[in-house]
Design a protein around this motif. Structure first.
Motif, short mmCIF file in Angstrom:
data_model
loop_
_atom_site.label_atom_id
_atom_site.label_comp_id
_atom_site.label_asym_id
_atom_site.label_seq_id
_atom_site.Cartn_x
_atom_site.Cartn_y
_atom_site.Cartn_z
N ARG A 98 0.83 -1.20 0.00
CA ARG A 98 0.00 0.00 0.00
C ARG A 98 0.87 1.25 0.00
N GLN A 99 0.39 2.30 -0.67
CA GLN A 99 1.08 3.59 -0.69
C GLN A 99 0.10 4.66 -0.21
N SER A 100 0.54 5.45 0.79
CA SER A 100 -0.36 6.41 1.43
C SER A 100 -0.93 7.43 0.46
N LYS A 101 -0.17 7.84 -0.53
CA LYS A 101 -0.63 8.83 -1.49
C LYS A 101 -1.53 8.25 -2.58
N HIS A 102 -1.52 6.92 -2.71
CA HIS A 102 -2.31 6.28 -3.77
C HIS A 102 -3.02 5.04 -3.21
N PRO A 103 -4.00 5.23 -2.30
CA PRO A 103 -4.70 4.08 -1.71
C PRO A 103 -5.42 3.22 -2.73
N ASP A 104 -5.76 3.79 -3.89
CA ASP A 104 -6.46 3.04 -4.93
C ASP A 104 -5.54 2.08 -5.68
N LYS A 105 -4.24 2.18 -5.42
CA LYS A 105 -3.27 1.31 -6.10
C LYS A 105 -2.80 0.15 -5.23
N ALA A 106 -3.55 -0.18 -4.21
CA ALA A 106 -3.19 -1.27 -3.31
C ALA A 106 -3.10 -2.60 -4.05
N LEU A 107 -2.12 -3.41 -3.67
CA LEU A 107 -1.95 -4.76 -4.20
C LEU A 107 -2.17 -5.75 -3.07
N ILE A 108 -3.10 -6.68 -3.24
CA ILE A 108 -3.44 -7.64 -2.19
C ILE A 108 -3.44 -9.04 -2.78
N SER A 109 -2.72 -9.96 -2.14
CA SER A 109 -2.62 -11.33 -2.65
C SER A 109 -2.96 -12.33 -1.56
N ASP A 110 -3.69 -13.37 -1.93
CA ASP A 110 -4.01 -14.48 -1.03
C ASP A 110 -3.53 -15.77 -1.68
N PHE A 111 -2.79 -16.56 -0.90
CA PHE A 111 -2.20 -17.80 -1.37
C PHE A 111 -3.07 -18.98 -0.92
N ASP A 112 -3.76 -19.63 -1.84
CA ASP A 112 -4.57 -20.80 -1.54
C ASP A 112 -3.74 -22.04 -1.87
N TRP A 113 -3.00 -22.52 -0.89
CA TRP A 113 -2.09 -23.65 -1.12
C TRP A 113 -2.86 -24.95 -1.34
N GLY A 114 -4.06 -25.05 -0.74
CA GLY A 114 -4.86 -26.26 -0.93
C GLY A 114 -5.29 -26.42 -2.37
N LYS A 115 -5.74 -25.33 -2.98
CA LYS A 115 -6.19 -25.37 -4.37
C LYS A 115 -5.07 -25.00 -5.36
N LYS A 116 -3.91 -24.62 -4.82
CA LYS A 116 -2.76 -24.21 -5.64
C LYS A 116 -3.11 -23.04 -6.56
N VAL A 117 -3.75 -22.04 -5.96
CA VAL A 117 -4.17 -20.86 -6.70
C VAL A 117 -3.71 -19.60 -5.97
N LEU A 118 -3.15 -18.65 -6.72
CA LEU A 118 -2.77 -17.35 -6.19
C LEU A 118 -3.83 -16.35 -6.64
N ASN A 119 -4.55 -15.77 -5.66
CA ASN A 119 -5.59 -14.79 -5.94
C ASN A 119 -5.04 -13.40 -5.68
#
Length: 232
Positions: A98-119
């Protein structure tokens, strides 16, 4: 280039690193606070403060990058990574940039190791990729070395930068001359990318903690250099 962009490049450079040898989990840290200076052409333009906490088989890492002087106007960048300590390495479950000056540019990732999928949530849009064993994020990659130090002459890996998975190849070598920093003098191992643009120095006598990174970008030399270490 401002300090926030420099931090992103520095972390991306560090992201080209992973593990190839095992280490004793007991020797790995439980709590650390590490501070770095950010330099461009030898001039300090910002700082980074990383905090690592390990509780049982769970880890949490938080990183704050701030500019100095005129670069402070660009705001702050925060990175966070949390997940498991599994098979003598860090296995991320959730990552945010996250960048304080650009909150709309946040990058968020969740690692689903059970399904082997990166969201991945990239600036509000959803993206997915196949998740492979050993994948790290931009922040966990800095500290997984403390569980599995690098060995051999070459490291190949996949890293999630918040937008996509990228393959990297780095050459590993041992530096004969100790590295002197504000935090002390360290015997280091050097990891250099195949294109010669990024070089990371890990302190062998400090549990393979990253102590310096050099990035060559558009003819400019950028560095992240350690200034202090506290914790255990």
């Amino acid at each position: 280039m401002n300090s926030i962009c420099l931090h992103q490049r520095v972390v991306s450079g560090l992201a080209a690193l992973l593990f190839v040898a095992s280490a004793n989990l007991v020797a790995a840290p439980k709590q650390l606070t590490v501070k770095y200076d950010l330099l461009q052409q030898g001039v300090t333009i910002g700082s980074v403060k990383d905090q690592l906490t390990v509780t049982g088989n769970k880890y949490q890492i938080d990183s704050l990058a701030e500019g100095k002087g005129i670069y402070k106007l660009m705001g702050e960048r925060t990175l966070s990574s949390q997940g498991d300590v599994a098979q003598n390495t860090l296995r991320p479950a959730h990552f945010e940039s996250r960048q304080s000056k650009h909150p709309d540019k946040a990058l968020i990732s969740d690692f689903d190791w059970g399904k082997k999928v990166l969201n991945m949530q990239v600036k509000g849009e959803q993206e997915t990729e196949k998740l492979e064993k050993g994948t790290q994020d931009l922040l966990s990659i800095l500290y997984c070395w403390m569980w599995q130090p690098p060995k051999g002459k070459q490291v190949k890996l996949l890293i999630n930068n918040g937008k996509k998975l990228s393959p990297h190849t780095f050459v590993v070598s041992e530096e004969k001359t100790p590295l002197e920093t504000e935090a002390g003098t360290f015997n280091v191992i050097k990891l250099e990318d195949s294109e010669g643009e990024k070089t990371l120095y890990l302190a062998r006598d400090k549990g393979y903690l990253p102590v310096k990174l050099v990035v060559q970008d558009d003819g400019k030399r950028m560095e992240q250099v350690i200034t202090s270490i506290t914790g255990q």
